[in-house]
Scaffold this motif. Structure first.
Motif, mmCIF file in Angstrom:
data_model
loop_
_atom_site.group_PDB
_atom_site.id
_atom_site.type_symbol
_atom_site.label_atom_id
_atom_site.label_comp_id
_atom_site.label_asym_id
_atom_site.label_seq_id
_atom_site.Cartn_x
_atom_site.Cartn_y
_atom_site.Cartn_z
ATOM 1 N N ALA A 171 43.780 38.296 44.728
ATOM 2 C CA ALA A 171 43.191 38.179 43.397
ATOM 3 C C ALA A 171 43.734 36.929 42.704
ATOM 4 O O ALA A 171 44.917 36.597 42.838
ATOM 5 C CB ALA A 171 43.496 39.419 42.563
ATOM 6 N N ILE A 172 42.874 36.230 41.974
ATOM 7 C CA ILE A 172 43.313 35.059 41.216
ATOM 8 C C ILE A 172 44.265 35.483 40.098
ATOM 9 O O ILE A 172 45.295 34.849 39.863
ATOM 10 C CB ILE A 172 42.098 34.305 40.650
ATOM 11 N N ALA A 173 43.913 36.572 39.447
ATOM 12 C CA ALA A 173 44.761 37.115 38.375
ATOM 13 C C ALA A 173 44.255 38.514 38.056
ATOM 14 O O ALA A 173 43.061 38.792 38.221
ATOM 15 C CB ALA A 173 44.713 36.230 37.127
ATOM 16 N N PRO A 174 45.119 39.424 37.609
ATOM 17 C CA PRO A 174 44.671 40.781 37.275
ATOM 18 C C PRO A 174 43.856 40.800 35.991
ATOM 19 O O PRO A 174 43.960 39.905 35.141
ATOM 20 C CB PRO A 174 45.987 41.544 37.107
ATOM 21 N N VAL A 175 43.039 41.815 35.850
ATOM 22 C CA VAL A 175 42.254 41.985 34.625
ATOM 23 C C VAL A 175 43.200 42.147 33.437
ATOM 24 O O VAL A 175 44.196 42.875 33.513
ATOM 25 C CB VAL A 175 41.340 43.215 34.750
ATOM 26 N N GLY A 176 42.905 41.438 32.368
ATOM 27 C CA GLY A 176 43.734 41.490 31.173
ATOM 28 C C GLY A 176 44.782 40.396 31.102
ATOM 29 O O GLY A 176 45.403 40.205 30.055
ATOM 30 N N THR A 204 38.239 40.176 37.766
ATOM 31 C CA THR A 204 39.101 39.497 38.736
ATOM 32 C C THR A 204 38.288 38.611 39.681
ATOM 33 O O THR A 204 37.213 39.002 40.135
ATOM 34 C CB THR A 204 39.875 40.529 39.580
ATOM 35 N N GLY A 205 38.834 37.423 39.973
ATOM 36 C CA GLY A 205 38.267 36.559 40.998
ATOM 37 C C GLY A 205 39.134 36.610 42.244
ATOM 38 O O GLY A 205 40.238 37.171 42.225
ATOM 39 N N TYR A 206 38.657 36.002 43.348
ATOM 40 C CA TYR A 206 39.382 36.137 44.602
ATOM 41 C C TYR A 206 39.452 34.824 45.372
ATOM 42 O O TYR A 206 38.526 34.008 45.337
ATOM 43 C CB TYR A 206 38.718 37.195 45.493
ATOM 44 N N ARG A 215 35.117 33.030 41.360
ATOM 45 C CA ARG A 215 35.928 32.653 40.198
ATOM 46 C C ARG A 215 36.170 33.857 39.314
ATOM 47 O O ARG A 215 35.306 34.730 39.183
ATOM 48 C CB ARG A 215 35.242 31.535 39.403
ATOM 49 N N ALA A 216 37.331 33.927 38.698
ATOM 50 C CA ALA A 216 37.632 34.993 37.747
ATOM 51 C C ALA A 216 36.820 34.754 36.467
ATOM 52 O O ALA A 216 36.740 33.624 35.990
ATOM 53 C CB ALA A 216 39.119 35.032 37.442
ATOM 54 N N LYS A 217 36.221 35.816 35.941
ATOM 55 C CA LYS A 217 35.441 35.683 34.702
ATOM 56 C C LYS A 217 36.376 35.893 33.511
ATOM 57 O O LYS A 217 37.104 36.898 33.458
ATOM 58 C CB LYS A 217 34.301 36.686 34.702
#
Length: 222
Positions: A171-176, A204-206, A215-217
């Motif tokens: 994951a690029i970054a966790p939600v939040g 989440t993006g990957y 891409r992470a939104k």
């Protein structure tokens, strides 16, 4: 192409054929047919007897000329006389090459099928707990709408995490998460943001290694 002062009696013939099929240069012909420019040089010099048969087989469809016509066009009289006797041998060699090509294609197709089956089996093993437990959990959720979703999430989350880990997906970054905006990794779903401004991850993006999958939104931090 190597420099050579040798006479090139077949250059004009080759250029005429190239013009008919819309090929502008010997380099372009080399790329289109997948043969070296050195092989083309031999053809232009009238040294057809020094060329491999597979090279002629590659040139034939690109120049839109049957193999026998290609040989006739670029052969000298002496070469034609030499090649007159073993015509059947040449045809047999062509047939053997075609059979070998068909065998190779069949082997590749079989290998693809085996790899696909192995991929499916390994994926099913990673998702085994989800496949076994999810139908029961879904049924219980339908029977009892008050069932807390937090009890069902682990059934999906753990198998999914194992699968992503096995595939090398992160994951690029966790939600939040709140982090500096990077348009190469983040997609704004509303508002605007400048490079480096703090944004909040909504979906989440990957990444798979260095390859970006999604891409992470994100949205501007408020």
């Amino acid at each position: 192409m190597p420099n050579c002062q040798c006479p090139m009696p077949n250059t004009q013939k080759l250029q005429d054929l190239m013009q008919q099929v819309g090929i502008s240069s010997f380099k372009a012909l080399s790329r289109a047919a997948g043969v070296s420019e050195r092989q083309l040089l031999r053809l232009r010099q009238g040294k057809l007897e020094q060329m491999r048969l597979d090279v002629l087989l590659k040139l034939s469809p690109v120049l839109k000329m049957p193999l026998n016509e290609l040989i006739t066009t670029f052969s000298t009289v002496e070469l034609l006389q030499q090649k007159a006797a073993p015509t059947q041998e040449l045809l047999e060699e062509i047939a053997d090459l075609r059979k070998e090509y068909q065998r190779s294609q069949l082997q590749l197709e079989q290998q693809r099928e085996i790899l696909l089956q192995e991929f499916q089996q390994s994926s099913l093993q990673l998702l085994e707990s989800l496949l076994l437990q999810w139908p029961t959990a879904a049924q219980k959720a339908q029977e009892n709408p008050q069932l807390a979703a937090v009890k069902i999430v682990p059934l999906v989350q753990k198998p999914l995490e194992k699968l992503l880990q096995a595939w090398g997906v992160e994951a690029i970054a966790p939600v939040g998460a709140e982090l500096p905006y990077n348009p190469q990794l983040h997609q704004l779903i509303k508002g605007t943001a400048q490079l480096g401004e703090i944004v909040k991850v909504r979906y989440t993006g990957y990444l798979q290694g260095e390859k970006l999958l999604h891409r992470a939104k994100v949205s501007p931090f408020e």
